[in-house]
Design an enzyme around this catalytic site. Sequence first.
Site, PDB file in Angstrom:
ATOM      1  N   ASP A  20      -0.481   7.601  -9.379  1.00 31.12           N
ATOM      2  CA  ASP A  20      -0.971   6.318  -8.701  1.00 31.12           C
ATOM      3  C   ASP A  20      -2.378   6.098  -8.872  1.00 31.12           C
ATOM      4  OD1 ASP A  20      -1.031   4.183  -6.742  1.00 31.12           O
ATOM      5  OD2 ASP A  20       0.173   5.150  -5.559  1.00 31.12           O
ATOM      6  N   ASP A  35       3.849  -3.229  -4.955  1.00 29.92           N
ATOM      7  CA  ASP A  35       4.117  -2.482  -3.597  1.00 29.92           C
ATOM      8  C   ASP A  35       4.920  -3.465  -2.722  1.00 29.92           C
ATOM      9  OD1 ASP A  35       3.027  -0.213  -3.462  1.00 29.92           O
ATOM     10  OD2 ASP A  35       1.037  -0.618  -2.857  1.00 29.92           O
TER      11      ASP A  35
END
Length: 729
Positions: free
Chosen positions: A477, A547
């Site tokens: 990430d 997301d």
Amino acid sequence: MPISFNEKNQVFKLDAGNSTYAFMIEPNGYVAHLYYGDKIASDAFEYLYRRMDRAFSPAAPGTTSSESRDVIPQEFGTNGVGDFHAPSAIIRQGNGHTVTDFKYRSHTIRRGKPSLPGLPATFGSDEEVDTLELSLYDEASDVEFLLSYSPFAKYNAIARSVTVINHSQEPVRIEKIASAALDFVDGRLDLIHLPGAWARERSVERHPVNHSRTVLESVRGLSSHQQNPFFALAAPETTETSGEVFAATLLYSGNFAAEIELDQFNQLRAQIGINERTFEWELRSGDRFTAPEALLVYSRDGIGGMSRTYHDMFRNHLIRSHWKDLKRPILVNNWEATYFDFNEKKLLSIAKDAAELGIEMLVLDDGWFGKRNDDHTSLGDWFVNEEKLKGGLGKLAGEINKLGLKFGLWFEPEMISRESELFRAHPDWCLHVPGRGASEGRNQLVLDMSRPEVVDYLFQTICKVLDSANIEYIKWDANRHLTEVGSAVMPADRQKEVSHRYVLGMYELHERLLNRYPKLLIEGCSGGGGRFDAGMLYYVPQIWTSDDTDAIERLKIQYGTSLVYPCSTMGAHISDCPNHQTGRINPFATRGYVALSGTFGYELDLNKMNAEERALIREQVSEYHKYNHLIAQGDFYRLTDPFDPRTVVVIWEHAAKDGSEALVTMVQPRNVPNGQLFRVRLRGLDPAGVYEEEKSGVCYTGEMLMNAGLNVPRYERDGAGELFHFIRR
Ligand code: GLA
């Protein structure tokens, strides 16, 4: 040979798939662009070289006014010698000047394609690709530009890159270097690009190019949610299914710029490369600098044709991962199930349910390391938090493996929390500018990836974790953008190198991990899809797309992403409802239909599923196994456009390359009461074949489905969806 040079007319001709690209050495030594488009057998392109006197278009020294650089389409734009378009290169020389002028010097043609030092690049065998290296030389500065062109034999795709070599005795400074420039004689085209935001990545925008210079860019340090390193120029009449498109994408994950400029004569220059706003590079005597690769694609079969070429190119000639052609394990990720609030018991109970339902891997997301119980601490401290996970990762992974599941783990390697052991030990390891505070994003700072010791530390620390347990997947990430991009170790006059060096350091860490763990499956991520670019795909075969896991929002996000990137690369999960990003409730089945079109998984608390949902999960798991070969390896057709306000049902299709099978996905975002009856034309089928739709048993000829179309059912509710599976009998 797909690359030829004709001594007589001085024309270079490159054939890539069904496309041809041509340019010539002008009598004055410059290199003029002549043609890019549909394949042409002849190389007698010299008639396209037109000279004309134009007012206010000065001629470079030694040329006549009809040869002004302002007028003649070029392969690479000079600076300060009469070409007033955006230059392709700016080199600041010892005398302070930036005039950058170059002419043909020599060329070589070879089979195959070399890799680029420290950078992602497409690859192919000697049979699949050839490379032309064109040397341009600026005599006054003694600087050489090697323009590399690699046309692929089977695809309408040409990889380009540029290397700058300083032959002079003095250092020079590269202030700008484009990776590819494309000049058009008739630039009245539409620009298509992919702007977005966090949770709204890659929407599709299209508008006519106007008389201005448009810059699509990122200055955020990562390729970003806000723009994607890609542009397409389409003829005004071009649609999804027909018409010409010229596209470029940059294999680069940092600050990029695509410049599209329509001039006074409706000529157009489009170029793509590292963003000059945040870039400079000192090139010492004898040194070379290679700019990232750009991949050009031509389509005469509309935007869909362009996409399918990119998909095939990435799947066959860019992604290297061991996993590239393998079915990815169905995963369950604990992030939306638990956020930071988990322990071993909770994870194992999710894993137990997962195993029962046919899910193949548990991914432990953020919060397993240091003292991290919220997003204020511990980034950089990549050692397990034994308070949460007693017995450590080895024990946890062992238990999970015993249940028959693989185990995966989240990292955010490039980041550092102030509240961490790493920060206390190395406060100067973060990007910062002395005398200024460092801006925080999500309460964190960014490590200076341009420093080799930082990359070494991360490599060693991550290896230690990976060696401590059977970890078969990592999610990599990066949850903020770069600010105060300064390095404690770079000299004052070279601080503008840091943005690019950061990207090189990040790539190097990937490369080292891949070499050490060649079978490790890595999923890229940056607050969702904030670093979804072709550069990353050289290192990771899949990237978390957004997301935003709301199935209806995902229709747009995955559609936009599919303009360039294949479905096999798009992380897509079924999540909980009300959806955590939108608060909406969508049917469980529909969430599955949308997630099946990517790398499939779950992002919810399996312990909370009721009997009906558990039955649906079993069904979805078997659908994944049944259809994944079509989704991962087939041709993708976008049949209706979710960005078009007239679209009622969003429909796409995955067709087997041999036309033997197709999967059609339909989702209706909002019901239109008493609405129209639609048909949709399928694509990519065998016209003479007879196809049975599996559920209904109805047979159609391919011709019928592709011309008359398939009846789109009337769905009576928001979020309704369906899959149709066609098999050739
Ligand atoms: C980012 C990712 C999410 C999750 C969180 C964890 O936002 O995109 O999927 O991993 O970080 O902090």
